[in-house]
Design a protein around this motif. Structure first.
Motif, PDB file in Angstrom:
ATOM      1  N   ALA A  19      20.840  12.966   2.615  1.00 11.29           N
ATOM      2  CA  ALA A  19      19.729  12.032   2.433  1.00 11.29           C
ATOM      3  C   ALA A  19      18.431  12.815   2.311  1.00 11.29           C
ATOM      4  O   ALA A  19      18.255  13.869   2.923  1.00 11.29           O
ATOM      5  CB  ALA A  19      19.667  11.062   3.611  1.00 11.29           C
ATOM      6  N   GLY A  41      21.335   9.938   7.997  1.00 13.17           N
ATOM      7  CA  GLY A  41      22.350   9.804   6.958  1.00 13.17           C
ATOM      8  C   GLY A  41      23.553  10.679   7.221  1.00 13.17           C
ATOM      9  O   GLY A  41      24.702  10.260   7.041  1.00 13.17           O
ATOM     10  N   LEU A  78      15.108   4.316   4.158  1.00  7.67           N
ATOM     11  CA  LEU A  78      15.730   4.494   2.845  1.00  7.67           C
ATOM     12  C   LEU A  78      17.161   5.009   2.972  1.00  7.67           C
ATOM     13  O   LEU A  78      18.069   4.539   2.265  1.00  7.67           O
ATOM     14  CB  LEU A  78      14.895   5.470   2.010  1.00  7.67           C
ATOM     15  CG  LEU A  78      13.560   4.940   1.480  1.00  7.67           C
ATOM     16  CD1 LEU A  78      12.743   6.068   0.861  1.00  7.67           C
ATOM     17  CD2 LEU A  78      13.785   3.821   0.461  1.00  7.67           C
ATOM     18  N   ALA A  79      17.384   5.962   3.872  1.00  6.82           N
ATOM     19  CA  ALA A  79      18.736   6.497   4.076  1.00  6.82           C
ATOM     20  C   ALA A  79      19.674   5.413   4.582  1.00  6.82           C
ATOM     21  O   ALA A  79      20.821   5.293   4.124  1.00  6.82           O
ATOM     22  CB  ALA A  79      18.694   7.671   5.059  1.00  6.82           C
ATOM     23  N   ALA A 113      20.375   2.755   1.774  1.00  2.00           N
ATOM     24  CA  ALA A 113      21.312   3.234   0.748  1.00  2.00           C
ATOM     25  C   ALA A 113      22.749   3.137   1.242  1.00  2.00           C
ATOM     26  O   ALA A 113      23.659   2.767   0.477  1.00  2.00           O
ATOM     27  CB  ALA A 113      20.977   4.677   0.378  1.00  2.00           C
ATOM     28  N   ARG A 114      22.982   3.434   2.510  1.00  2.88           N
ATOM     29  CA  ARG A 114      24.348   3.373   3.045  1.00  2.88           C
ATOM     30  C   ARG A 114      24.811   1.938   3.261  1.00  2.88           C
ATOM     31  O   ARG A 114      25.987   1.633   3.061  1.00  2.88           O
ATOM     32  CB  ARG A 114      24.420   4.212   4.331  1.00  2.88           C
ATOM     33  CG  ARG A 114      24.509   5.687   3.989  1.00  2.88           C
ATOM     34  CD  ARG A 114      23.934   6.616   5.036  1.00  2.88           C
ATOM     35  NE  ARG A 114      24.042   8.001   4.532  1.00  2.88           N
ATOM     36  CZ  ARG A 114      23.192   8.527   3.650  1.00  2.88           C
ATOM     37  NH1 ARG A 114      22.172   7.809   3.180  1.00  2.88           N
ATOM     38  NH2 ARG A 114      23.376   9.762   3.217  1.00  2.88           N
ATOM     39  N   ALA A 116      23.880  -0.529   1.379  1.00  3.64           N
ATOM     40  CA  ALA A 116      24.167  -1.039   0.037  1.00  3.64           C
ATOM     41  C   ALA A 116      25.537  -0.587  -0.445  1.00  3.64           C
ATOM     42  O   ALA A 116      26.231  -1.327  -1.159  1.00  3.64           O
ATOM     43  CB  ALA A 116      23.077  -0.576  -0.941  1.00  3.64           C
ATOM     44  N   ARG A 117      25.970   0.602  -0.049  1.00  2.00           N
ATOM     45  CA  ARG A 117      27.289   1.119  -0.441  1.00  2.00           C
ATOM     46  C   ARG A 117      28.381   0.762   0.567  1.00  2.00           C
ATOM     47  O   ARG A 117      29.513   1.193   0.401  1.00  2.00           O
ATOM     48  CB  ARG A 117      27.224   2.648  -0.604  1.00  2.00           C
ATOM     49  CG  ARG A 117      26.204   3.136  -1.603  1.00  2.00           C
ATOM     50  CD  ARG A 117      26.507   4.567  -2.051  1.00  2.00           C
ATOM     51  NE  ARG A 117      26.750   5.461  -0.935  1.00  2.00           N
ATOM     52  CZ  ARG A 117      25.831   6.199  -0.316  1.00  2.00           C
ATOM     53  NH1 ARG A 117      24.560   6.105  -0.707  1.00  2.00           N
ATOM     54  NH2 ARG A 117      26.149   7.010   0.681  1.00  2.00           N
TER      55      ARG A 117
END
Length: 279
Positions: A178, A186, A229-230, A233-234, A236-237
């Protein structure tokens, strides 16, 4: 009993550094005194001062980014250079990441190494004592801790600690890292979801804390942004360990004990190394 080959396991200390000419020599010298360490590598991340020259005179191997690319990039560069220096046919070096401002206390990261050498964990994380002069209120730490707990079940004491010892396999599983100040959060989520064991270890370290002045507040604001943000992003995945598949009971966690997020697979059931789409 010491695992076979543990005594010969080599460790590389990787020190990302930006404008740390005043502290880097002491940090390098202290890192060289850690048992198993045979390589200290400083990644000068676009410094405007003499960091690279001071580090080299202190006994470090130095690589330099011509412009500042951030901590995650410096960590990845350092790991790549270490891999190039590993001996073919021998076990890859463990990677011990150390902050440049630790000075002579950097030697106190030594307790991070034995659990990884001995196979109790693939990643150890330093827990530091309270730092005099620190001005934060725990908001960023709380964000990171809650995100890791929600994704993996593990309650980290100091989720933002950058002092970490990893196996090469664990580091590779956590890349790409990240960006910015989200790198540690991350990495922890990615490692636990990938099935690695993580352990926090108390280390008597001293570093330069962020204060409560404007610069310190701006620093913590950037930290919060990057951690968010990190984490986003995780999420979202769907990088997580579903609660129904978690192994070590979070309610029975004890500080300093190894933690593995996934339960052992049932008979005839394959082990999972990534999070399934399970509600």
């Amino acid at each position: 009993m010491t695992p076979r080959g543990a005594r010969s396991q080599r460790v590389a200390v990787v020190i990302p550094a930006k404008d740390e000419a005043q502290a880097i020599a002491a940090t390098v010298r202290a890192a060289r005194a850690i048992p198993h360490v045979d390589l200290v590598l400083v990644v000068d991340d676009g410094s405007d001062d003499d960091t690279q020259h001071v580090a080299r005179r202190a006994g470090a191997v130095v690589v330099r980014h011509s412009v500042n690319r951030g901590k995650a990039s410096a960590m990845e560069t350092g790991a790549s250079v270490v891999a190039m220096r590993d001996v073919e046919g021998a076990a890859p070096r463990l990677l011990l990441f150390v902050d440049a401002d630790l000075g002579e206390t950097a030697v106190a990261t030594a307790p991070l190494v034995p659990p990884v050498v001995g196979g109790q964990a693939e990643c150890t994380i330093a827990v530091l004592p309270p730092q005099p002069g620190a001005g934060g209120r725990g908001i960023v730490t709380g964000l990171a801790r809650k995100a890791i707990e929600k994704a993996t079940g593990w309650t980290a004491t100091q989720p933002l600690s950058g002092q970490r010892c990893l196996t090469r396999a664990a580091f590779d599983a956590a890349t790409p890292l990240a960006r910015g100040w989200g790198v540690e959060t991350g990495m922890t989520i990615d490692l636990l979801v990938a099935g690695f064991t993580v352990q926090e270890v108390p280390c008597d370290l001293r570093h330069r804390p962020s204060t409560n002045d404007l610069a310190g507040q701006l620093h913590r604001g950037a930290q919060y942004r990057d951690v968010a943000l990190a984490v986003g992003a995780r999420r979202a995945r769907r990088v997580r360990v579903p609660p129904s598949r978690r192994g070590d009971n979070p309610a029975k966690q004890r500080p300093g004990r190894p933690y593995r997020a996934w339960a052992e697979p049932r008979d005839g059931e394959p082990a999972e190394t990534s999070s399934p789409d399970e509600n």
